[in-house]
Design a protein around this motif. Structure first.
Motif, PDB file in Angstrom:
ATOM      1  N   THR A  57      51.677  70.296  38.870  1.00  0.00           N
ATOM      2  CA  THR A  57      51.011  70.697  37.629  1.00  0.00           C
ATOM      3  C   THR A  57      50.469  69.670  36.801  1.00  0.00           C
ATOM      4  O   THR A  57      49.652  69.809  35.952  1.00  0.00           O
ATOM      5  N   GLY A  58      50.883  68.391  37.074  1.00  0.00           N
ATOM      6  CA  GLY A  58      50.214  67.358  36.371  1.00  0.00           C
ATOM      7  C   GLY A  58      50.825  67.083  35.105  1.00  0.00           C
ATOM      8  O   GLY A  58      50.519  66.248  34.204  1.00  0.00           O
ATOM      9  N   MET A  59      52.008  67.653  34.919  1.00  0.00           N
ATOM     10  CA  MET A  59      52.750  67.633  33.742  1.00  0.00           C
ATOM     11  C   MET A  59      54.281  67.356  33.908  1.00  0.00           C
ATOM     12  O   MET A  59      54.631  67.916  34.807  1.00  0.00           O
ATOM     13  N   THR A  60      55.061  67.010  32.896  1.00  0.00           N
ATOM     14  CA  THR A  60      56.416  67.078  33.128  1.00  0.00           C
ATOM     15  C   THR A  60      56.888  68.474  32.567  1.00  0.00           C
ATOM     16  O   THR A  60      55.974  69.051  32.024  1.00  0.00           O
ATOM     17  N   MET A  61      57.972  68.753  33.004  1.00  0.00           N
ATOM     18  CA  MET A  61      58.549  70.180  32.839  1.00  0.00           C
ATOM     19  C   MET A  61      58.371  70.498  31.126  1.00  0.00           C
ATOM     20  O   MET A  61      57.970  71.460  30.810  1.00  0.00           O
ATOM     21  N   PRO A  62      58.875  69.542  30.468  1.00  0.00           N
ATOM     22  CA  PRO A  62      58.728  69.795  28.888  1.00  0.00           C
ATOM     23  C   PRO A  62      57.340  69.988  28.261  1.00  0.00           C
ATOM     24  O   PRO A  62      56.968  71.056  27.679  1.00  0.00           O
ATOM     25  N   GLU A  63      56.404  69.299  29.041  1.00  0.00           N
ATOM     26  CA  GLU A  63      55.000  69.236  28.562  1.00  0.00           C
ATOM     27  C   GLU A  63      54.499  70.644  28.975  1.00  0.00           C
ATOM     28  O   GLU A  63      53.565  71.158  27.999  1.00  0.00           O
ATOM     29  N   TRP A  64      54.852  71.102  30.305  1.00  0.00           N
ATOM     30  CA  TRP A  64      54.346  72.455  30.803  1.00  0.00           C
ATOM     31  C   TRP A  64      54.636  73.508  29.919  1.00  0.00           C
ATOM     32  O   TRP A  64      53.986  74.408  29.517  1.00  0.00           O
ATOM     33  N   ILE A  65      56.304  73.554  29.619  1.00  0.00           N
ATOM     34  CA  ILE A  65      56.697  74.503  28.632  1.00  0.00           C
ATOM     35  C   ILE A  65      56.159  74.424  27.218  1.00  0.00           C
ATOM     36  O   ILE A  65      55.699  75.723  26.968  1.00  0.00           O
ATOM     37  N   LEU A  66      55.981  73.420  26.669  1.00  0.00           N
ATOM     38  CA  LEU A  66      55.163  73.434  25.468  1.00  0.00           C
ATOM     39  C   LEU A  66      53.991  73.845  25.386  1.00  0.00           C
ATOM     40  O   LEU A  66      53.614  74.812  24.620  1.00  0.00           O
TER      41      LEU A  66
ATOM     42  N   HIS B 112      49.838  70.433  18.486  1.00  0.00           N
ATOM     43  CA  HIS B 112      48.987  70.814  19.666  1.00  0.00           C
ATOM     44  C   HIS B 112      47.695  71.282  19.339  1.00  0.00           C
ATOM     45  O   HIS B 112      46.663  70.830  20.064  1.00  0.00           O
ATOM     46  N   PHE B 113      47.072  72.072  18.347  1.00  0.00           N
ATOM     47  CA  PHE B 113      45.945  72.496  18.075  1.00  0.00           C
ATOM     48  C   PHE B 113      45.366  71.877  17.025  1.00  0.00           C
ATOM     49  O   PHE B 113      44.092  72.218  16.629  1.00  0.00           O
ATOM     50  N   GLY B 114      46.057  70.857  16.174  1.00  0.00           N
ATOM     51  CA  GLY B 114      45.211  70.142  14.901  1.00  0.00           C
ATOM     52  C   GLY B 114      45.339  71.143  13.729  1.00  0.00           C
ATOM     53  O   GLY B 114      44.490  70.619  12.960  1.00  0.00           O
ATOM     54  N   MET B 115      46.013  72.321  13.698  1.00  0.00           N
ATOM     55  CA  MET B 115      46.114  72.917  12.399  1.00  0.00           C
ATOM     56  C   MET B 115      47.313  73.745  12.493  1.00  0.00           C
ATOM     57  O   MET B 115      47.860  74.000  13.444  1.00  0.00           O
ATOM     58  N   ALA B 116      47.711  74.221  11.347  1.00  0.00           N
ATOM     59  CA  ALA B 116      48.910  75.051  10.937  1.00  0.00           C
ATOM     60  C   ALA B 116      48.751  76.213  11.711  1.00  0.00           C
ATOM     61  O   ALA B 116      47.493  76.774  11.697  1.00  0.00           O
TER      62      ALA B 116
ATOM     63  N   THR C 241      55.287  72.375  12.990  1.00  0.00           N
ATOM     64  CA  THR C 241      54.901  71.189  13.564  1.00  0.00           C
ATOM     65  C   THR C 241      54.609  71.212  14.774  1.00  0.00           C
ATOM     66  O   THR C 241      53.564  70.327  15.073  1.00  0.00           O
ATOM     67  N   ALA C 242      55.108  71.721  15.798  1.00  0.00           N
ATOM     68  CA  ALA C 242      54.852  71.704  17.027  1.00  0.00           C
ATOM     69  C   ALA C 242      53.274  72.196  17.371  1.00  0.00           C
ATOM     70  O   ALA C 242      52.285  71.999  18.181  1.00  0.00           O
TER      71      ALA C 242
ATOM     72  N   ASN D 173      66.078  54.825  27.519  1.00  0.00           N
ATOM     73  CA  ASN D 173      65.726  56.052  27.446  1.00  0.00           C
ATOM     74  C   ASN D 173      64.414  56.110  26.560  1.00  0.00           C
ATOM     75  O   ASN D 173      64.571  55.547  25.241  1.00  0.00           O
ATOM     76  N   PHE D 174      63.340  56.887  26.725  1.00  0.00           N
ATOM     77  CA  PHE D 174      62.054  56.818  25.684  1.00  0.00           C
ATOM     78  C   PHE D 174      61.928  58.310  25.389  1.00  0.00           C
ATOM     79  O   PHE D 174      61.674  59.397  26.083  1.00  0.00           O
ATOM     80  N   ASN D 175      61.660  58.773  23.960  1.00  0.00           N
ATOM     81  CA  ASN D 175      61.486  60.010  23.638  1.00  0.00           C
ATOM     82  C   ASN D 175      60.216  59.864  22.693  1.00  0.00           C
ATOM     83  O   ASN D 175      59.924  59.151  21.675  1.00  0.00           O
ATOM     84  N   PHE D 176      59.230  60.746  23.090  1.00  0.00           N
ATOM     85  CA  PHE D 176      57.682  60.921  22.479  1.00  0.00           C
ATOM     86  C   PHE D 176      57.729  61.917  21.880  1.00  0.00           C
ATOM     87  O   PHE D 176      57.823  63.214  22.405  1.00  0.00           O
ATOM     88  N   GLU D 177      57.624  62.003  20.344  1.00  0.00           N
ATOM     89  CA  GLU D 177      57.829  63.109  19.589  1.00  0.00           C
ATOM     90  C   GLU D 177      56.874  64.209  19.898  1.00  0.00           C
ATOM     91  O   GLU D 177      55.728  64.013  20.065  1.00  0.00           O
ATOM     92  N   GLY D 178      57.447  65.291  20.028  1.00  0.00           N
ATOM     93  CA  GLY D 178      56.536  66.484  20.505  1.00  0.00           C
ATOM     94  C   GLY D 178      56.144  66.627  21.860  1.00  0.00           C
ATOM     95  O   GLY D 178      55.547  67.560  22.161  1.00  0.00           O
TER      96      GLY D 178
END
Length: 328
Positions: free
Chosen positions: A264-273, A313-317, A308-309, A87-92
């Motif tokens: 969608t071109g994304m996994t469901m977690p990617e799309w939700i994020l 995603h946006f490169g800034m807080a 953090t998320a 199993n592989f988890n890519f943070e964020g």
């Protein structure tokens, strides 16, 4: 990668018992101790902007490996398991599976984010990995438009992303050939670079075919995925389980996951994020809610998790994003 600063790779492993690499003496070999497992790691020279490795290992207990690679530019990690499952988890970003029937692609827009793999006890792993800098990838593609999700590497602000491809017979042959060079010295490097170009071409072809396949989804299946997306949009702060969502739209969980990615071109977690971050940006622009309230409304138990998320995603807080909108 050799055209800029040398990548800094940090690696930690841990067992379910709590025993970990952090408990070993500093001078200990970076591999597994004999009672934990056995492993070998060989590097392959593929020229500037590219590092490759061939990993073979087996742990005697269920084990977690956390790897963080720090570089001075975004990069694409290609993982091609020739044997073994993990199993592989890519943070964020989300989770996927290492298995011999797939190639996993990880776009590290933020190179410092970690990847964590979980390996069953006595599972023999044989993995080929290629780390390709954004500049080297773009030079290989020579101006052609990158398919999704690789297109993230061509922009000024690359974002983390991942995708999976079915391991074709051609791709498997190429990865095996890459780690079995019959040459040494300069010829070995030329041979490796030629295989890299063949692998890149095969992956780009397969990604293009995957995109075409997504356009051929049956209308009924498309309608079900649209229904799933609409339902998720309405429940971003109180997400349903994947089982409930699959039952709601009349698909199995596996069908839902596969069709969702194709459509969608994304996994469901990617799309939700992605949708959550869009909603967060809108809330920050409106200025009506405090950042803590936004975090809780989006389902984050801790503001730090939201920050953090959002930053990834946006490169800034969030606070800096709000300041940039207000101009203060």
């Amino acid at each position: 990668m050799k055209d800029k600063e040398t990548p800094i790779l940090s690696r930690e492993w841990s067992l379910d018992s709590g025993y970990s690499s952090n408990q070993l003496p500093e001078e200990a070999h970076p591999g597994f101790p004999p009672h934990v497992g056995q492993e070998t790691l060989s590097h392959i020279d593929l020229g500037e902007g590219c590092d490759a490795f061939h990993y073979r290992g087996q742990a005697f207990h269920r084990l977690h490996i956390k790897v963080r690679i720090e570089t001075d530019e975004p990069f694409l990690m290609i993982r091609a398991p020739l044997a073994g499952v993990a199993n592989f988890n890519f943070e964020g970003v989300g989770q996927t599976e290492d298995s011999p029937d797939r190639i996993n692609l990880f776009v590290h827009g933020n190179p410092e984010d970690a990847c964590i793999s979980t390996h069953p006890a006595h599972e023999a792993m044989d993995v080929v990995g290629i780390m390709l800098s954004a500049s080297r990838l773009l030079s290989l593609c020579d101006g052609m438009k990158l398919p999704r999700p690789l297109e993230a590497l061509s922009g000024p602000h690359a974002a983390n992303a991942m995708a999976s491809l079915t391991m074709s017979t051609t791709s498997r042959r190429l990865f095996k050939a890459l780690v079995a060079t019959p040459y040494a010295g300069a010829l070995s490097r030329l041979y490796g670079e030629s295989k890299l170009m063949e692998i890149a071409a095969a992956i780009l072809t397969d990604l293009g075919a995957q995109a075409q396949e997504s356009t051929r989804l049956l209308g009924k299946e498309q309608a079900k995925i649209k229904q799933a997306c609409e339902y998720l949009r309405s429940k971003l702060t109180d997400l349903p389980s994947q089982e409930r969502l699959a039952n709601l739209v009349g698909l199995s969980q596996r069908q839902l996951a596969t069709a969702f990615r194709q459509f969608t071109g994304m996994t469901m977690p990617e799309w939700i994020l992605e949708r959550r971050m869009e909603m967060a940006a809108d809330m920050l622009r409106s200025g009506e809610l405090a950042i803590k309230q936004i975090a809780f409304q989006l389902g984050y138990a801790q503001v730090s998790g939201f920050t953090t998320a959002f930053s990834r995603h946006f490169g800034m807080a969030p606070a800096d994003f709000r300041k940039s909108i207000s101009g203060t």
